[in-house]
Design a protein around this motif. Structure first.
Motif, PDB file in Angstrom:
ATOM      1  N   ARG A 339       0.832  -1.206   0.000  1.00 14.94           N
ATOM      2  CA  ARG A 339       0.000   0.000   0.000  1.00 14.94           C
ATOM      3  C   ARG A 339       0.865   1.254   0.000  1.00 14.94           C
ATOM      4  NH1 ARG A 339      -4.604   1.693   4.501  1.00 14.94           N
ATOM      5  NH2 ARG A 339      -4.650   3.917   3.965  1.00 14.94           N
ATOM      6  N   ALA A 340       1.963   1.220   0.764  1.00 15.20           N
ATOM      7  CA  ALA A 340       2.847   2.389   0.799  1.00 15.20           C
ATOM      8  C   ALA A 340       3.464   2.626  -0.580  1.00 15.20           C
ATOM      9  CB  ALA A 340       3.933   2.184   1.856  1.00 15.20           C
ATOM     10  N   ILE A 341       3.894   1.533  -1.230  1.00 13.99           N
ATOM     11  CA  ILE A 341       4.490   1.685  -2.566  1.00 13.99           C
ATOM     12  C   ILE A 341       3.456   2.213  -3.546  1.00 13.99           C
ATOM     13  CG2 ILE A 341       5.507   0.399  -4.485  1.00 13.99           C
ATOM     14  CD1 ILE A 341       6.757  -1.470  -2.395  1.00 13.99           C
ATOM     15  N   ALA A 342       2.220   1.687  -3.481  1.00 10.46           N
ATOM     16  CA  ALA A 342       1.169   2.149  -4.383  1.00 10.46           C
ATOM     17  C   ALA A 342       0.840   3.614  -4.157  1.00 10.46           C
ATOM     18  CB  ALA A 342      -0.076   1.281  -4.206  1.00 10.46           C
ATOM     19  N   SER A 343       0.988   4.082  -2.908  1.00 12.58           N
ATOM     20  CA  SER A 343       0.685   5.482  -2.589  1.00 12.58           C
ATOM     21  C   SER A 343       1.875   6.393  -2.812  1.00 12.58           C
ATOM     22  CB  SER A 343       0.219   5.595  -1.132  1.00 12.58           C
ATOM     23  OG  SER A 343      -0.921   4.792  -0.897  1.00 12.58           O
ATOM     24  N   GLY A 344       3.011   5.826  -3.243  1.00 10.14           N
ATOM     25  CA  GLY A 344       4.194   6.642  -3.476  1.00 10.14           C
ATOM     26  C   GLY A 344       4.797   7.180  -2.210  1.00 10.14           C
ATOM     27  N   ILE A 345       4.744   6.398  -1.133  1.00 13.53           N
ATOM     28  CA  ILE A 345       5.248   6.838   0.178  1.00 13.53           C
ATOM     29  C   ILE A 345       6.436   5.966   0.556  1.00 13.53           C
ATOM     30  CG2 ILE A 345       4.709   7.070   2.633  1.00 13.53           C
ATOM     31  CD1 ILE A 345       1.787   7.557   1.818  1.00 13.53           C
ATOM     32  N   ASP A 346       7.479   6.582   1.053  1.00 16.56           N
ATOM     33  CA  ASP A 346       8.688   5.879   1.482  1.00 16.56           C
ATOM     34  C   ASP A 346       8.480   5.365   2.913  1.00 16.56           C
ATOM     35  OD1 ASP A 346      11.183   4.901   1.968  1.00 16.56           O
ATOM     36  OD2 ASP A 346      12.169   6.854   2.098  1.00 16.56           O
ATOM     37  N   LEU A 347       8.342   4.030   3.056  1.00 18.52           N
ATOM     38  CA  LEU A 347       8.131   3.401   4.366  1.00 18.52           C
ATOM     39  C   LEU A 347       9.431   2.733   4.790  1.00 18.52           C
ATOM     40  CD1 LEU A 347       6.354   2.512   6.733  1.00 18.52           C
ATOM     41  CD2 LEU A 347       5.500   0.639   5.303  1.00 18.52           C
ATOM     42  N   GLY A 348      10.104   3.294   5.809  1.00 14.40           N
ATOM     43  CA  GLY A 348      11.404   2.794   6.239  1.00 14.40           C
ATOM     44  C   GLY A 348      11.372   2.183   7.621  1.00 14.40           C
ATOM     45  N   LEU A 349      12.402   1.382   7.944  1.00 15.43           N
ATOM     46  CA  LEU A 349      12.496   0.665   9.221  1.00 15.43           C
ATOM     47  C   LEU A 349      13.826   0.959   9.895  1.00 15.43           C
ATOM     48  CD1 LEU A 349      11.133  -2.874   8.262  1.00 15.43           C
ATOM     49  CD2 LEU A 349       9.966  -1.139   9.624  1.00 15.43           C
ATOM     50  N   GLU A 350      13.789   1.126  11.210  1.00 15.09           N
ATOM     51  CA  GLU A 350      14.987   1.227  12.056  1.00 15.09           C
ATOM     52  C   GLU A 350      14.708   0.381  13.296  1.00 15.09           C
ATOM     53  OE1 GLU A 350      15.849   5.267  12.936  1.00 15.09           O
ATOM     54  OE2 GLU A 350      15.884   5.915  10.818  1.00 15.09           O
ATOM     55  N   LEU A 351      15.135  -0.874  13.267  1.00 14.04           N
ATOM     56  CA  LEU A 351      14.696  -1.838  14.286  1.00 14.04           C
ATOM     57  C   LEU A 351      15.862  -2.411  15.076  1.00 14.04           C
ATOM     58  CD1 LEU A 351      12.068  -3.879  12.215  1.00 14.04           C
ATOM     59  CD2 LEU A 351      11.722  -1.784  13.548  1.00 14.04           C
ATOM     60  N   ARG A 352      15.601  -2.622  16.354  1.00 16.38           N
ATOM     61  CA  ARG A 352      16.495  -3.378  17.227  1.00 16.38           C
ATOM     62  C   ARG A 352      15.678  -4.466  17.935  1.00 16.38           C
ATOM     63  NH1 ARG A 352      20.600   0.922  20.192  1.00 16.38           N
ATOM     64  NH2 ARG A 352      21.489   1.813  18.259  1.00 16.38           N
ATOM     65  N   ARG A 353      16.377  -5.417  18.515  1.00 17.54           N
ATOM     66  CA  ARG A 353      15.685  -6.513  19.188  1.00 17.54           C
ATOM     67  C   ARG A 353      15.066  -6.033  20.499  1.00 17.54           C
ATOM     68  NH1 ARG A 353      14.525 -10.824  15.960  1.00 17.54           N
ATOM     69  NH2 ARG A 353      16.206 -11.023  14.435  1.00 17.54           N
ATOM     70  N   ALA A 354      13.842  -6.487  20.749  1.00 18.51           N
ATOM     71  CA  ALA A 354      13.156  -6.185  22.014  1.00 18.51           C
ATOM     72  C   ALA A 354      12.103  -7.262  22.244  1.00 18.51           C
ATOM     73  CB  ALA A 354      12.505  -4.807  21.974  1.00 18.51           C
ATOM     74  N   ALA A 355      12.113  -7.864  23.426  1.00 14.94           N
ATOM     75  CA  ALA A 355      11.160  -8.936  23.757  1.00 14.94           C
ATOM     76  C   ALA A 355      10.159  -8.422  24.788  1.00 14.94           C
ATOM     77  CB  ALA A 355      11.892 -10.154  24.304  1.00 14.94           C
ATOM     78  N   ILE A 356       8.893  -8.751  24.574  1.00 13.53           N
ATOM     79  CA  ILE A 356       7.830  -8.366  25.508  1.00 13.53           C
ATOM     80  C   ILE A 356       6.916  -9.556  25.720  1.00 13.53           C
ATOM     81  CG2 ILE A 356       7.882  -5.978  24.684  1.00 13.53           C
ATOM     82  CD1 ILE A 356       5.159  -6.609  23.284  1.00 13.53           C
ATOM     83  N   TYR A 357       6.067  -9.461  26.759  1.00  8.94           N
ATOM     84  CA  TYR A 357       4.964 -10.398  26.935  1.00  8.94           C
ATOM     85  C   TYR A 357       3.719  -9.762  26.335  1.00  8.94           C
ATOM     86  CZ  TYR A 357       7.673 -13.236  30.200  1.00  8.94           C
ATOM     87  OH  TYR A 357       8.611 -14.047  30.765  1.00  8.94           O
ATOM     88  N   GLY A 358       3.048 -10.492  25.429  1.00  8.44           N
ATOM     89  CA  GLY A 358       1.863  -9.899  24.834  1.00  8.44           C
ATOM     90  C   GLY A 358       1.143 -10.826  23.894  1.00  8.44           C
ATOM     91  N   ASP A 359       0.047 -10.327  23.357  1.00  4.71           N
ATOM     92  CA  ASP A 359      -0.761 -11.013  22.356  1.00  4.71           C
ATOM     93  C   ASP A 359      -0.273 -10.539  20.987  1.00  4.71           C
ATOM     94  OD1 ASP A 359      -2.814 -11.561  20.435  1.00  4.71           O
ATOM     95  OD2 ASP A 359      -4.238 -11.833  22.067  1.00  4.71           O
ATOM     96  N   SER A 360       0.256 -11.456  20.191  1.00  5.31           N
ATOM     97  CA  SER A 360       0.853 -11.068  18.912  1.00  5.31           C
ATOM     98  C   SER A 360      -0.179 -10.439  17.984  1.00  5.31           C
ATOM     99  CB  SER A 360       1.491 -12.284  18.247  1.00  5.31           C
ATOM    100  OG  SER A 360       0.533 -13.300  18.018  1.00  5.31           O
ATOM    101  N   LEU A 361      -1.434 -10.930  17.999  1.00  3.86           N
ATOM    102  CA  LEU A 361      -2.453 -10.372  17.118  1.00  3.86           C
ATOM    103  C   LEU A 361      -2.793  -8.936  17.513  1.00  3.86           C
ATOM    104  CD1 LEU A 361      -4.846 -13.444  16.693  1.00  3.86           C
ATOM    105  CD2 LEU A 361      -3.139 -12.579  15.081  1.00  3.86           C
ATOM    106  N   LEU A 362      -2.937  -8.694  18.821  1.00  6.04           N
ATOM    107  CA  LEU A 362      -3.276  -7.347  19.263  1.00  6.04           C
ATOM    108  C   LEU A 362      -2.114  -6.373  19.049  1.00  6.04           C
ATOM    109  CD1 LEU A 362      -5.305  -7.976  22.555  1.00  6.04           C
ATOM    110  CD2 LEU A 362      -6.158  -7.233  20.332  1.00  6.04           C
ATOM    111  N   VAL A 363      -0.885  -6.844  19.312  1.00  2.20           N
ATOM    112  CA  VAL A 363       0.267  -5.972  19.075  1.00  2.20           C
ATOM    113  C   VAL A 363       0.381  -5.658  17.590  1.00  2.20           C
ATOM    114  CG1 VAL A 363       2.781  -5.814  19.198  1.00  2.20           C
ATOM    115  CG2 VAL A 363       1.504  -6.770  21.116  1.00  2.20           C
ATOM    116  N   GLY A 364       0.127  -6.661  16.730  1.00  4.08           N
ATOM    117  CA  GLY A 364       0.131  -6.411  15.301  1.00  4.08           C
ATOM    118  C   GLY A 364      -0.956  -5.439  14.886  1.00  4.08           C
ATOM    119  N   GLU A 365      -2.133  -5.548  15.526  1.00  2.00           N
ATOM    120  CA  GLU A 365      -3.227  -4.624  15.223  1.00  2.00           C
ATOM    121  C   GLU A 365      -2.875  -3.210  15.669  1.00  2.00           C
ATOM    122  OE1 GLU A 365      -6.747  -3.676  13.463  1.00  2.00           O
ATOM    123  OE2 GLU A 365      -5.802  -5.661  13.519  1.00  2.00           O
TER     124      GLU A 365
END
Length: 479
Positions: A339-365
């Motif tokens: 969707r970002a590519i179709a909208s002509g928007i530059d979507l970038g990532l700057e990630l490091r490792r981090a572990a949490i306790y949580g619900d993967s579906l809700l965190v993804g939402e």
């Protein structure tokens, strides 16, 4: 299996029906039985001492009286005891009486020869009381050392222990009877006292039973006993939480109904318009106009369901597990990249490792709503950056864009439900950031909205507790 289930059910019901009164009575009965046992164990030697002491004094007096009848003539000892006196000495309604007189060498002088004297060394104090047996009967003996004309004479009077045991039993029985009477009185008084003391609880129960499920007013604490007031306060706290949850739910249902009514009405009108047409071209045009409206309605319904799930999860979150937030972010961003590519928007990532306790579906939402919000308000050629770092025991998830931005006065408001900034382009329903707020709170985190570093756009930061030793107490409320 049915029989086993029935037994388990009956056992559970029996445990649930144990009353405070019965519980107190059982403990009191147990303690009173312990007290009776202690009275029995301690009371017997207490009862034995006065019985033995009284009869020992009488027995020693008899030995002393008999010693006064001992005479010594020409170096030979004897006893001047007439037959009536002998009969009187031996007369007893319960016990048999024995007496004997021996010299220091153990030579029998008078009385009962089979009543053997004790060793001479044991009479150094002049008198002795001891237990012995005679003719297979237990006897109590009083021995007295008498000295006459340089001659030592041992005088003994003994009796069986029938009346001693009778007296001990009478004293002991009396003690037990008084103890049982006292314990019984205490139990009866405590039973009625507990019933009287539990009357405030009974009134509290009656008051709660008289209420309807809609009446969530606090229960008055003044009428409750001091020991029960913490329970009443906890109950009032629970009622307050239930009242807040009920009001939130009612407001949510009202808002959801209002938000769904408009798109559904529009869909219905377009369907009715299409049904009235006979030209296939008009049908195609109507269907094409239905697609975006349907998409908006479906998205609204999905957001409402996500919000409802987050609210339910606040009470019970069964899918909590250890998450590598780095992998979750990569996966979600990958889903939104087309969707970002179709909208002509530059979507970038700057990630490091981090572990949490949580619900993967809700965190993804949560991240999906942040990305959807950013993509809606960033123009073609704009930039969106997703960052993930760890700092101070927290995972820091940021979504920064150079879009239209959110005025500082509205940054707290947009975290509420169905709030949109005036003049904002697009067709959002004002639920995206509210969902982010609910999910972050559910996981023990928080949300901050700031201006982008470049001075234009928005920077939304979500803080979530790390799954480490330092954050072990910050697990999600459902975990």
């Amino acid at each position: 299996m049915r029989c086993a289930d029935s037994v388990i059910t009956l056992t559970s019901r029996a445990k649930a029906r144990v009353s405070i009164r019965r519980l107190l009575f059982r403990w009191l009965l147990f303690l009173m039985l312990l007290l009776l046992t202690a009275v029995a164990v301690i009371g017997y030697p207490i009862a034995l001492y006065p019985a033995r002491a009284a009869y020992d004094w009488a027995l020693m007096d008899a030995a002393l009286s008999l010693s006064r009848l001992v005479t010594t003539k020409k170096g030979r000892a004897g006893v001047e005891l007439l037959p009536p006196a002998d009969i009187l000495l031996r007369t007893d309604h319960f016990d048999r009486i024995y007496y004997s007189v021996h010299d220091a060498g153990g030579r029998f002088i008078a009385g009962d020869a089979h009543l053997v004297p004790p060793p001479f060394k044991s009479l150094t104090a002049g008198e002795l009381l001891y237990d012995s047996t005679l003719n297979d009967e237990q006897i109590r003996v009083a021995a007295l050392l008498v000295t006459q004309q340089d001659s030592a004479i041992i005088v003994q009077v003994a009796e069986t222990t029938v009346k001693r045991h009778m007296l001990v039993r009478q004293i002991f029985t009396g003690m037990i009877f008084i103890a049982v009477l006292l314990v019984s009185s205490v139990i009866v008084l405590v039973w009625f006292g507990v019933a009287k003391g539990l009357e405030p609880l009974q009134r509290l129960r009656e008051e709660l039973e008289a209420r309807s499920w809609r009446d969530l007013r606090p229960v008055p604490e003044d009428h409750a006993p001091e020991e029960v007031q913490p329970v009443v306060r906890a109950l009032n706290n629970l009622l307050g939480q239930l009242n807040t949850a009920l009001q939130t739910q009612q407001q949510f249902v009202a808002n959801a109904a209002h938000q769904l009514r408009t798109p559904l009405a529009g869909l219905r009108m377009q369907v009715e318009y299409a049904l009235r047409q006979s030209d296939p071209a008009e049908w195609l045009r109507a269907l094409q106009s239905l697609e975006p409206a349907t998409e908006r309605t479906v998205r609204l319904a999905n957001q409402l369901l996500t919000l409802a799930r987050a609210e339910v999860g606040a009470h019970q979150l069964d899918s909590v597990r250890l998450l590598d937030l780095h992998d979750v972010v990569e996966e979600v961003v990958g889903q939104w990249m087309p969707r970002a590519i179709a909208s002509g928007i530059d979507l970038g990532l700057e990630l490091r490792r981090a572990a949490i306790y949580g619900d993967s579906l809700l965190v993804g939402e949560l991240l999906s709503n942040l990305l959807d919000n950013a993509l809606r308000y960033v123009q073609r050629g704009g930039h969106i950056t997703v960052r993930l770092t760890a700092h101070g025991g927290e995972a820091v998830l940021e979504v920064e864009d150079d879009g239209v931005g959110i005025p500082e006065a509205d940054r707290e408001k947009v975290l509420g439900r169905f709030h949109r900034v005036d003049g904002t382009p697009g067709e959002g329903c004002g639920l995206g950031l509210a969902i982010v707020q609910e999910i972050s709170h559910l996981h023990g985190g928080r949300v901050e909205i700031r201006a982008a570093a470049c001075g234009r756009g928005t920077r939304i930061i979500v803080y979530l507790p790390l799954a480490g030793d330092a954050a072990a107490e910050k697990k999600p409320r459902g975990g």
